[in-house]
Design a protein around this motif. Structure first.
Motif, mmCIF file in Angstrom:
data_model
loop_
_atom_site.group_PDB
_atom_site.id
_atom_site.type_symbol
_atom_site.label_atom_id
_atom_site.label_comp_id
_atom_site.label_asym_id
_atom_site.label_seq_id
_atom_site.Cartn_x
_atom_site.Cartn_y
_atom_site.Cartn_z
ATOM 1 N N SER A 325 71.448 42.147 45.641
ATOM 2 C CA SER A 325 70.295 42.830 46.206
ATOM 3 C C SER A 325 69.089 41.914 46.075
ATOM 4 N N GLU A 326 67.946 42.379 46.558
ATOM 5 C CA GLU A 326 66.749 41.542 46.487
ATOM 6 C C GLU A 326 66.267 41.365 45.057
ATOM 7 N N TYR A 327 66.806 42.147 44.127
ATOM 8 C CA TYR A 327 66.407 42.030 42.724
ATOM 9 C C TYR A 327 67.477 41.353 41.872
ATOM 10 N N SER A 328 68.502 40.799 42.508
ATOM 11 C CA SER A 328 69.625 40.232 41.751
ATOM 12 C C SER A 328 69.210 39.040 40.890
ATOM 13 N N GLU A 329 68.229 38.267 41.360
ATOM 14 C CA GLU A 329 67.806 37.077 40.628
ATOM 15 C C GLU A 329 66.664 37.340 39.655
ATOM 16 N N GLU A 330 66.262 38.598 39.538
ATOM 17 C CA GLU A 330 65.179 38.921 38.602
ATOM 18 C C GLU A 330 65.782 39.160 37.222
ATOM 19 N N ARG A 331 65.372 38.348 36.271
ATOM 20 C CA ARG A 331 65.995 38.440 34.947
ATOM 21 C C ARG A 331 65.032 37.935 33.881
ATOM 22 N N HIS A 332 65.137 38.514 32.690
ATOM 23 C CA HIS A 332 64.377 38.024 31.551
ATOM 24 C C HIS A 332 64.933 36.669 31.100
ATOM 25 N N PHE A 333 64.116 35.899 30.434
ATOM 26 C CA PHE A 333 64.559 34.636 29.843
ATOM 27 C C PHE A 333 64.060 34.571 28.402
ATOM 28 N N VAL A 334 64.759 33.823 27.568
ATOM 29 C CA VAL A 334 64.384 33.687 26.163
ATOM 30 C C VAL A 334 63.142 32.804 26.067
ATOM 31 N N SER A 335 62.109 33.307 25.397
ATOM 32 C CA SER A 335 60.850 32.572 25.296
ATOM 33 C C SER A 335 60.490 32.201 23.854
#
Length: 510
Positions: A325-335
């Motif tokens: 979906s259009e949100y498939s690449e939205e993800r948290h990352f370790v900071s």
């Protein structure tokens, strides 16, 4: 607290079978409608048992009672023997294997993992060992958690939505915190025994179940009046000592992690689009492996314990089964990552602690192609800059050593975990998804020993030789979200903390 295990264990010896072919355990009752309930039923079957008057077959089923009764789940037929001589092998072990198999084979898997094939079969030997080496009292919470997890698929995924809401509110919500806490010792041994592949499947099902429950608490009527999530709920962790390694594994669904500060107020998205984005972000789980190498040296006057970072691995897994979906690449990352190790609090046997340098910040080189001068298209120059995406620090708190790694913006020096990153934050993180990104394409992260290999040593009194000490290992991890392909200013940072005990054997030759 829910205790189905005691009722099931007593089934072979129940005198009620002589007068009734059906025994019932009440799992949950609706507070609004007392006639609506979830029941676990044990029914005697007409199958022919072996030539033994004490043996008979039963099947278990979970049924919804109310205006429209229905059966949500049913087991195989199991042989019961009132003498109890073969209860484990003919009834309890097959039932447990059946439940676990249905849990792990339906687990949500990340895109990178599922391409290699889904988990097919759970071996019986480690499960049998777990069952045989624990008392009924200590095993009870683990079995109850397994049953609760299996019923999640039956009620929240395979049944109408109202059945799922009833399960989440009346069965899962009152029991999940106490079961996760009480089952931790047995659950940890189970995960170690069944291997990493089955472990991932099991904990991702747990994470998916917790995420759905937390989402339901947010969107249900009166959500603002609900009690907050208990502070000990976020995920699960355990630590083990083996072959010179201390290893802590931690799992936390993102919506259960603590918010660090207030999220930046979003714009550019309609309310329904923002809800879809938050829904996608809620179906993620942080998975961490903190692995330290340790060694012990025996001297005439003291015992020296040494430790260093061997491998720190972090992955933000997507939990779900829907397609792209259009949100498939939205993800948290370790900071940010903070790891600590040391003796138990209050230990008096440590004579001294020697730490490494306070900072260790390696540089990486980036190359940019620049247009120079006023000439034609062939006038280009190369600009090389050395940047430090991660800042490594080392500190000491009492007798514990602390390793701290923070991701920061190489242009401004701002730490990503400290806030939204200003108006350019999303743009900078989109540019970091290219070849120079500070994490994997799936927002994973690995720190190897050669990146931060400074060793820390403790000197212990000679009198401790021959003993097995309890040391503590812990970690705190921050994950941050900046938009990747969605045009919005929404961003947030969350964190979770784990701490467990590991063995430190001070036995020469071990």
């Amino acid at each position: 607290m829910l205790d189905v295990w005691s009722w099931i264990s007593d089934l072979p010896f129940s005198g009620e079978w002589e007068s009734a072919p059906l025994l019932v355990f009440q799992l949950a009752t609706s507070p609004c409608d007392p006639t609506r309930s979830l029941q676990l039923q044990a029914r005697r079957t007409p199958s022919s048992p072996p030539a033994n008057s004490d043996a008979f077959f039963i099947t278990l089923s979970v049924c919804l009672r109310g205006a429209t009764p229905s059966t949500l789940w049913a087991s195989d037929a199991y042989l019961l023997n009132s003498s109890g001589s073969t209860t484990n092998t003919t009834f309890l072990l097959p039932l447990l294997l059946h439940l676990l198999h249905e849990i792990v084979t339906r687990a949500p898997t990340s895109a990178t993992y599922s391409s290699s094939g889904r988990f097919q079969k759970l071996r019986a030997e480690p499960v049998s060992w777990i069952l045989d080496t624990h008392s009924p009292e200590s095993f009870s919470s683990f079995f109850n958690l397994v049953l609760l997890t299996r019923l999640f698929w039956a009620c929240a995924c395979d049944a109408p939505s109202e059945v799922g809401s009833f399960y989440l509110d009346s069965l899962l919500s009152p029991n999940i915190h106490s079961l996760l806490t009480a089952s931790k010792p047995v659950l940890a041994k189970f995960l170690v025994a069944v291997g990493a592949d089955a472990e991932l499947c099991f904990v991702r099902t747990l994470g998916y179940m917790l995420a759905k429950w937390l989402i339901s608490r947010e969107v249900a009527p009166g959500a603002g009046l609900r009690t907050p999530v208990p502070p000990l709920l976020p995920g699960f962790s355990y630590a083990v000592e083996a072959y010179g390694y201390w290893t802590l594994k931690g799992y936390a669904p993102v919506p259960a992690m603590r918010l660090s500060g207030a999220p930046i107020k979003p714009f550019l998205l309609e309310p329904n689009e923002l809800s879809l984005l938050k829904y996608a972000l809620a179906h993620q789980q942080l998975e961490a492996v903190i692995q330290l190498h340790y060694s012990v040296a025996f001297h005439d006057a003291y015992v020296q314990v040494s430790a260093r970072v061997d491998n720190l691995r972090f992955h933000v897994a997507k939990l779900g089964f829907s397609g792209e979906s259009e949100y498939s690449e939205e993800r948290h990352f370790v900071s940010r990552v903070r790891v600590w190790v040391g003796p138990e609090i209050g230990a008096t046997y440590v004579a001294g602690l020697s730490a490494g340098r306070s900072t260790h910040n390696g540089e990486s080189e980036t190359t940019e192609l620049l247009h120079v001068g006023k000439g034609g298209p062939g006038n280009f120059g190369m600009l090389r800059t050395r940047v430090k995406d991660w800042r490594w620090d080392q500190d000491v708190e009492g007798n514990a050593v602390v390793f701290d790694a923070v991701l920061h913006d190489t242009a401004t020096g701002q730490e990503y975990c400290s806030g939204g990153g200003g108006g350019d934050g999303p743009r900078r993180m989109r540019s970091s998804t290219g070849p120079n990104r500070p994490f994997t394409k799936a927002r994973g992260l690995i720190f190897a020993g050669e990146e931060y290999g400074d060793e820390v040593t403790w000197r212990l009194g000679k009198e401790m030789e021959g003993s097995v000490l309890k040391w503590r290992i812990g970690g705190e991890v921050w994950v941050t979200y900046f938009p990747n392909q969605v045009h919005t200013s929404f961003c947030e940072t969350r964190s979770v903390e784990w701490c467990d005990e590991v063995d430190l054997p001070l036995i020469p030759g071990k």
